[in-house]
Design a protein around this motif. Structure first.
Motif, PDB file in Angstrom:
ATOM      1  N   UNK A  54       0.549  -1.583   0.020  1.00 39.72           N
ATOM      2  CA  UNK A  54      -0.081  -0.187  -0.004  1.00 39.72           C
ATOM      3  C   UNK A  54       0.980   1.582  -0.108  1.00 39.72           C
ATOM      4  N   UNK A  55       0.423   2.001  -1.352  1.00 39.55           N
ATOM      5  CA  UNK A  55       1.688   3.010  -1.272  1.00 39.55           C
ATOM      6  C   UNK A  55       0.243   4.529  -0.838  1.00 39.55           C
ATOM      7  N   UNK A  56       0.471   5.690   0.198  1.00 35.60           N
ATOM      8  CA  UNK A  56      -0.498   6.390   0.065  1.00 35.60           C
ATOM      9  C   UNK A  56       0.279   7.824  -0.108  1.00 35.60           C
ATOM     10  N   UNK A 130       3.801   8.857   2.153  1.00 35.11           N
ATOM     11  CA  UNK A 130       5.629   9.120   1.125  1.00 35.11           C
ATOM     12  C   UNK A 130       5.266  10.737   1.987  1.00 35.11           C
ATOM     13  N   UNK A 131       5.906  11.591   1.997  1.00 37.70           N
ATOM     14  CA  UNK A 131       6.435  12.393   2.520  1.00 37.70           C
ATOM     15  C   UNK A 131       5.748  13.538   3.794  1.00 37.70           C
ATOM     16  N   UNK A 132       4.533  13.697   3.918  1.00 37.76           N
ATOM     17  CA  UNK A 132       3.476  14.072   5.108  1.00 37.76           C
ATOM     18  C   UNK A 132       2.955  13.477   6.192  1.00 37.76           C
ATOM     19  N   UNK A 133       2.360  12.524   5.226  1.00 35.95           N
ATOM     20  CA  UNK A 133       1.279  11.612   5.423  1.00 35.95           C
ATOM     21  C   UNK A 133       1.058  10.832   7.297  1.00 35.95           C
ATOM     22  N   UNK A 134       0.479  11.745   8.101  1.00 38.17           N
ATOM     23  CA  UNK A 134       0.741  11.065   9.354  1.00 38.17           C
ATOM     24  C   UNK A 134      -0.568  11.209  10.340  1.00 38.17           C
TER      25      UNK A 134
END
Length: 418
Positions: A54-56, A130-134
Motif C-alpha cells: 500500500x502506497x499513500x 510519502x513525505x507528509x502523511x501521518x
C-alpha cells in the motif's frame, strides 16, 4: 484530550467539505469520492490473493515523489499488487488510471472505524506513506496488526507540532512507523530529538523521477515552431498572484524573450485576462497552428499534463506558487539546467533552499526585483554556464534515493528468488 480534539478535527473536515461541495469543485470531488468508498474497495479487492503493498500520497506532488519507488518496487517484487491511495482530488482525479498501480482509491477519512475496515479489506503486507502523511488511526491499526510502515522522502521542520511542548500525541504517531527515509539530515536530527532513531538519510526520490522524465522527454513540434531561435522563459504552475508579478515583467521583455505560460489551474477567465493584457501577443496552445505560431511572443498552455516536457525548452524558468500557499515543483525545470525564479515563500522545500544557496535559483518579491535579477543573470554568460553546471552536479549527486530505500527494505521484505 488530544485524541478528542484530533477526532473532532477529522469530523469537522468532513463536514466542512460537505458544506463547501456545492460551491467548490475540489470539495465536491472529494465528497463524491467518499460515497460508498469502503464498499467499492471491498468489491475491487475481493478476489485478490496476492500480497499487497500500500502506497499513500496526499496529492499529486507526493505521487511524483513516490512514483519512482512504486515502479521500482513493482519490478523488484513482481508478486505484489500495488494499492495506491490519495487524500486530495488533485492527486486522485489525475492519476486514477495510473498503470503502475493495480488499484487506485481515495483514502477514507481517518476515523477508527474507517482505518479498521480499510486495512481489513486491503490486507497490506507493507505500507508506505510519502513525505507528509501521518494519520493517527491508520498508523495505530497498522501497528496493531504488525504491518511494516515506512515514511519515504520525509522532511520535517523545527516548528512542527511533533517537536514542540505538548506534541506528545502527535509524536506517538511518528513512533508507530517502522522506519523513516528522510530527505535531509535536519529531519533525521529532529526525529532523534524525540527519541526516534529508526531513520536513515536516503534523499529525495523526485531526483530519480525527474532524471527519468528528462531522459524520456519527447519533442513538442508546435512549441519548437513557436520558439524558433528565440530565448524562452517557461512559466510553470502559475497562480494569479504570480501573474500580477509576471505580467509587467513580460511586457518589458516582449521582443527579446518569449514566454510559455502553463497555469496551475486552467480557467478560461484567467487565460482571457492574460490575452487581453498582452494585446495580440499571446495565443493559446489549442488555437495555435505551426505556420503562424512563431509570430506570437507568448504561448498559453490550456491543457494539463504537458508541463514537465515543456521545461526542455526553458532557457529560464519561473515556478509558481511561492506568492501563495507554497512553491510548486522546482526539480522538473532544474533537471534541464536553466536559472530558476520564484516568489518568496520557498522555505518549506529543501531543494529550493539548496538551489538558492548555490546561486541557481532566485526568489523575488516584486516585478521590479524580478526584472533586475533576470537582467543581471541573463547578461552574464559565465554565470549562466556555472548555474547549469551546478544544477547538473546537484541533481546527479542527490539521485539514487529509490535504490537506497529498496536495498534497506530487504531487511523486512526479502527479495523473491527466481
Amino acid at each position: 484530550m488530544s485524541l478528542i480534539l484530533y477526532n473532532a478535527g477529522i469530523h469537522a473536515y468532513g463536514l466542512g467539505a460537505r458544506v463547501a461541495a456545492p460551491f467548490h469543485k475540489k470539495a465536491a470531488l472529494w465528497v463524491n469520492g467518499q460515497v460508498n468508498l469502503l464498499e467499492e474497495i471491498a468489491a475491487k479487492m475481493k478476489g485478490n490473493k496476492s500480497p499487497v503493498a500500500w502506497f499513500h500520497c496526499a496529492s499529486l506532488g507526493e505521487f511524483e515523489q513516490g512514483r519512482p519507488l512504486i515502479e521500482t518496487f513493482k519490478e523488484k517484487y513482481p508478486d505484489f499488487k500495488v494499492v495506491l491511495t490519495f487524500f486530495s482530488p488533485s492527486g486522485y482525479e489525475v492519476r486514477k488510471k495510473y498503470a503502475g498501480a493495480d488499484y487506485v482509491f481515495y483514502l477514507p477519512l481517518d476515523t477508527a472505524g474507517n482505518a479498521k475496515k480499510f486495512i481489513s479489506k486491503v490486507r497490506p503486507k507493507v505500507a508506505f506513506f510519502v513525505k507528509y502523511e501521518f494519520w493517527h488511526h491508520y498508523t495505530k491499526e497498522l501497528k496493531k496488526r504488525h504491518i511494516p510502515l515506512f515514511s519515504v522522502s520525509t522532511i520535517f521542520r523545527p516548528n512542527q507540532i511533533y517537536f514542540k511542548k505538548g506534541g506528545d500525541f502527535y509524536c506517538r504517531i511518528l513512533k508507530r512507523f517502522t522506519f523513516f527515509f528522510t530527505q535531509n539530515q535536519e529531519s533525521a536530527e529532529l526525529l532523534a530529538s524525540v527519541d526516534i532513531n529508526k531513520v536513515t538519510l536516503a534523499g529525495d526520490t523526485r531526483m530519480d523521477r525527474v532524471l527519468q522524465t528528462a531522459d524520456k522527454v519527447a519533442p513538442i513540434p508546435l512549441v519548437e515552431a513557436f520558439r524558433q531561435d528565440s530565448p524562452v522563459m517557461v512559466v510553470g504552475s502559475s497562480w494569479p498572484q504570480d501573474m500580477k508579478v509576471l505580467l509587467p515583467f513580460i511586457k518589458k521583455q516582449l521582443g527579446s524573450l518569449k514566454f510559455i505560460i502553463a497555469p496551475h489551474e486552467i480557467k478560461d477567465k484567467e487565460l482571457a485576462e492574460i490575452e487581453q493584457q498582452l494585446s495580440g501577443k499571446a495565443v493559446r496552445f489549442s488555437k495555435a497552428i505551426p505556420d503562424t505560431v512563431a509570430s506570437y511572443d507568448v504561448l498559453l498552455i490550456d491543457n494539463i499534463g504537458m508541463l514537465s516536457a515543456l521545461y526542455q525548452y526553458a532557457d529560464y524558468a519561473y515556478v509558481g506558487g511561492a506568492f501563495g500557499k507554497g512553491l510548486h515543483n522546482t526539480l522538473e525545470p532544474a533537471v534541464f539546467g536553466p536559472p530558476l525564479f520564484f516568489g518568496p515563500k520557498y522555505q518549506k522545500f529543501q531543494e529550493a533552499i539548496d538551489l538558492v544557496e548555490m546561486g541557481a535559483a532566485f526568489p523575488v518579491k516584486s516585478s521590479q526585483e524580478l526584472d533586475a535579477v533576470f537582467n543581471k543573470v541573463s547578461s552574464n554568460d559565465e554565470q549562466m554556464a556555472k548555474i547549469r553546471e551546478h544544477i547538473t552536479h546537484y541533481i546527479h549527486k542527490q539521485a539514487g534515493a529509490t535504490n537506497r530505500i529498496l536495498e534497506a527494505l530487504e531487511t523486512w521484505i526479502p527479495v523473491p528468488t527466481t
